[in-house]
Design a protein around this motif. Structure first.
Motif, PDB file in Angstrom:
ATOM      1  N   VAL A 131      32.621 -12.404  54.592  1.00 30.45           N
ATOM      2  CA  VAL A 131      31.450 -11.557  54.871  1.00 30.45           C
ATOM      3  C   VAL A 131      31.512 -11.479  56.441  1.00 30.45           C
ATOM      4  O   VAL A 131      31.404 -10.676  57.249  1.00 30.45           O
ATOM      5  CB  VAL A 131      30.364 -11.644  54.298  1.00 30.45           C
ATOM      6  N   PHE A 132      31.505 -12.951  57.053  1.00 31.54           N
ATOM      7  CA  PHE A 132      31.242 -12.940  58.589  1.00 31.54           C
ATOM      8  C   PHE A 132      32.291 -12.402  59.335  1.00 31.54           C
ATOM      9  O   PHE A 132      32.137 -11.373  60.062  1.00 31.54           O
ATOM     10  CB  PHE A 132      31.098 -14.510  58.783  1.00 31.54           C
ATOM     11  N   PHE A 133      33.807 -12.584  58.776  1.00 30.83           N
ATOM     12  CA  PHE A 133      34.931 -12.118  59.523  1.00 30.83           C
ATOM     13  C   PHE A 133      35.224 -10.655  59.190  1.00 30.83           C
ATOM     14  O   PHE A 133      35.378  -9.891  60.085  1.00 30.83           O
ATOM     15  CB  PHE A 133      36.001 -12.829  59.078  1.00 30.83           C
ATOM     16  N   LEU A 134      34.593 -10.118  57.992  1.00 31.88           N
ATOM     17  CA  LEU A 134      34.592  -8.848  57.776  1.00 31.88           C
ATOM     18  C   LEU A 134      33.645  -8.000  58.706  1.00 31.88           C
ATOM     19  O   LEU A 134      34.025  -6.938  59.403  1.00 31.88           O
ATOM     20  CB  LEU A 134      33.986  -8.347  56.371  1.00 31.88           C
ATOM     21  N   VAL A 135      32.359  -8.367  59.015  1.00 32.58           N
ATOM     22  CA  VAL A 135      31.434  -7.864  59.997  1.00 32.58           C
ATOM     23  C   VAL A 135      32.055  -7.797  61.313  1.00 32.58           C
ATOM     24  O   VAL A 135      31.941  -6.985  62.008  1.00 32.58           O
ATOM     25  CB  VAL A 135      29.918  -8.515  59.710  1.00 32.58           C
ATOM     26  N   ARG A 136      32.427  -8.957  61.466  1.00 35.01           N
ATOM     27  CA  ARG A 136      33.145  -9.314  62.893  1.00 35.01           C
ATOM     28  C   ARG A 136      34.028  -8.372  63.256  1.00 35.01           C
ATOM     29  O   ARG A 136      34.121  -7.893  64.473  1.00 35.01           O
ATOM     30  CB  ARG A 136      33.686 -10.727  63.206  1.00 35.01           C
ATOM     31  N   SER A 137      35.109  -8.295  62.381  1.00 32.60           N
ATOM     32  CA  SER A 137      35.985  -7.032  62.558  1.00 32.60           C
ATOM     33  C   SER A 137      35.494  -5.771  62.508  1.00 32.60           C
ATOM     34  O   SER A 137      36.068  -5.055  63.319  1.00 32.60           O
ATOM     35  CB  SER A 137      37.297  -7.215  61.513  1.00 32.60           C
ATOM     36  N   LEU A 138      34.720  -5.554  61.972  1.00 36.34           N
ATOM     37  CA  LEU A 138      34.105  -4.107  61.935  1.00 36.34           C
ATOM     38  C   LEU A 138      33.325  -3.909  63.230  1.00 36.34           C
ATOM     39  O   LEU A 138      33.477  -2.819  64.041  1.00 36.34           O
ATOM     40  CB  LEU A 138      33.069  -3.682  60.794  1.00 36.34           C
ATOM     41  N   VAL A 139      32.896  -4.840  63.897  1.00 36.23           N
ATOM     42  CA  VAL A 139      31.979  -4.634  65.026  1.00 36.23           C
ATOM     43  C   VAL A 139      33.014  -4.715  66.034  1.00 36.23           C
ATOM     44  O   VAL A 139      33.090  -3.955  67.216  1.00 36.23           O
ATOM     45  CB  VAL A 139      30.952  -5.888  65.350  1.00 36.23           C
ATOM     46  N   THR A 140      33.947  -5.363  66.131  1.00 35.14           N
ATOM     47  CA  THR A 140      35.015  -5.446  67.448  1.00 35.14           C
ATOM     48  C   THR A 140      35.802  -4.095  67.494  1.00 35.14           C
ATOM     49  O   THR A 140      36.161  -3.820  68.479  1.00 35.14           O
ATOM     50  CB  THR A 140      35.944  -6.621  67.218  1.00 35.14           C
ATOM     51  N   LYS A 141      36.013  -3.297  66.273  1.00 38.19           N
ATOM     52  CA  LYS A 141      36.693  -2.291  66.296  1.00 38.19           C
ATOM     53  C   LYS A 141      35.937  -1.043  66.955  1.00 38.19           C
ATOM     54  O   LYS A 141      36.468  -0.103  67.548  1.00 38.19           O
ATOM     55  CB  LYS A 141      37.178  -1.717  64.852  1.00 38.19           C
ATOM     56  N   GLN A 142      34.666  -1.059  67.092  1.00 34.19           N
ATOM     57  CA  GLN A 142      33.767  -0.010  67.585  1.00 34.19           C
ATOM     58  C   GLN A 142      34.118   0.260  68.994  1.00 34.19           C
ATOM     59  O   GLN A 142      34.399   1.472  69.515  1.00 34.19           O
ATOM     60  CB  GLN A 142      32.253  -0.415  67.305  1.00 34.19           C
ATOM     61  N   PRO A 143      34.336  -0.935  69.851  1.00 32.89           N
ATOM     62  CA  PRO A 143      34.393  -0.367  71.291  1.00 32.89           C
ATOM     63  C   PRO A 143      35.825   0.219  71.657  1.00 32.89           C
ATOM     64  O   PRO A 143      35.837   1.040  72.498  1.00 32.89           O
ATOM     65  CB  PRO A 143      34.477  -1.862  71.994  1.00 32.89           C
ATOM     66  N   LYS A 164      37.283   2.421  69.803  1.00 29.30           N
ATOM     67  CA  LYS A 164      37.064   3.851  69.508  1.00 29.30           C
ATOM     68  C   LYS A 164      36.356   4.466  70.667  1.00 29.30           C
ATOM     69  O   LYS A 164      36.739   5.541  71.037  1.00 29.30           O
ATOM     70  CB  LYS A 164      36.231   3.947  68.321  1.00 29.30           C
ATOM     71  N   SER A 165      35.272   3.801  71.284  1.00 23.36           N
ATOM     72  CA  SER A 165      34.596   4.361  72.384  1.00 23.36           C
ATOM     73  C   SER A 165      35.463   4.645  73.690  1.00 23.36           C
ATOM     74  O   SER A 165      35.391   5.503  74.483  1.00 23.36           O
ATOM     75  CB  SER A 165      33.375   3.681  72.831  1.00 23.36           C
ATOM     76  N   GLU A 166      36.388   3.575  73.624  1.00 23.56           N
ATOM     77  CA  GLU A 166      37.432   3.713  74.875  1.00 23.56           C
ATOM     78  C   GLU A 166      38.327   4.844  74.597  1.00 23.56           C
ATOM     79  O   GLU A 166      38.759   5.498  75.563  1.00 23.56           O
ATOM     80  CB  GLU A 166      38.115   2.257  74.926  1.00 23.56           C
ATOM     81  N   ASN A 167      38.949   4.915  73.464  1.00 24.75           N
ATOM     82  CA  ASN A 167      39.712   6.185  73.167  1.00 24.75           C
ATOM     83  C   ASN A 167      38.817   7.437  73.541  1.00 24.75           C
ATOM     84  O   ASN A 167      39.574   8.069  73.992  1.00 24.75           O
ATOM     85  CB  ASN A 167      40.066   6.009  71.787  1.00 24.75           C
ATOM     86  N   ILE A 168      37.747   7.743  73.124  1.00 23.39           N
ATOM     87  CA  ILE A 168      36.625   8.708  73.459  1.00 23.39           C
ATOM     88  C   ILE A 168      36.765   9.071  75.066  1.00 23.39           C
ATOM     89  O   ILE A 168      36.810  10.165  75.411  1.00 23.39           O
ATOM     90  CB  ILE A 168      35.450   8.661  72.597  1.00 23.39           C
ATOM     91  N   GLU A 169      36.346   8.066  75.611  1.00 21.75           N
ATOM     92  CA  GLU A 169      36.390   8.078  77.165  1.00 21.75           C
ATOM     93  C   GLU A 169      37.702   8.378  77.911  1.00 21.75           C
ATOM     94  O   GLU A 169      37.548   9.349  78.538  1.00 21.75           O
ATOM     95  CB  GLU A 169      36.022   6.718  77.753  1.00 21.75           C
ATOM     96  N   GLN A 170      38.744   8.013  77.392  1.00 20.07           N
ATOM     97  CA  GLN A 170      40.092   8.303  77.949  1.00 20.07           C
ATOM     98  C   GLN A 170      40.269   9.981  77.556  1.00 20.07           C
ATOM     99  O   GLN A 170      40.761  10.716  78.480  1.00 20.07           O
ATOM    100  CB  GLN A 170      41.153   7.504  77.144  1.00 20.07           C
ATOM    101  N   LYS A 171      39.877  10.433  76.404  1.00 23.33           N
ATOM    102  CA  LYS A 171      40.077  11.680  76.041  1.00 23.33           C
ATOM    103  C   LYS A 171      39.243  12.527  76.844  1.00 23.33           C
ATOM    104  O   LYS A 171      39.476  13.650  77.458  1.00 23.33           O
ATOM    105  CB  LYS A 171      39.525  11.963  74.486  1.00 23.33           C
TER     106      LYS A 171
END
Length: 54
Positions: free
Chosen positions: A19-31, A33-40
């Motif tokens: 559960v810890f690694f699952l939550v950590r992987s979900l949290v680290t993927k969010q930035p 996505k925002s970087e991709n949106i900023e580039q667009k």
């Protein structure tokens, strides 16, 4: 302590780590996505500025 208790504790620790690694992987993927949106958005802004100059 019974062997069943040991197996239960190991199973519980494995689940907690999962559960810890699952939550950590979900949290680290969010930035990313925002970087991709900023580039667009930067690309759109550049195109709009280029269009205003013409």
């Amino acid at each position: 302590m019974n062997i069943g208790d040991v197996i239960f504790q190991l199973f519980t620790f494995i689940c907690l780590f999962g559960v810890f690694f699952l939550v950590r992987s979900l949290v680290t993927k969010q930035p990313s996505k925002s970087e991709n949106i900023e580039q667009k958005l930067d690309r759109i802004r550049d195109l709009l500025e280029k269009d205003k100059k013409n």
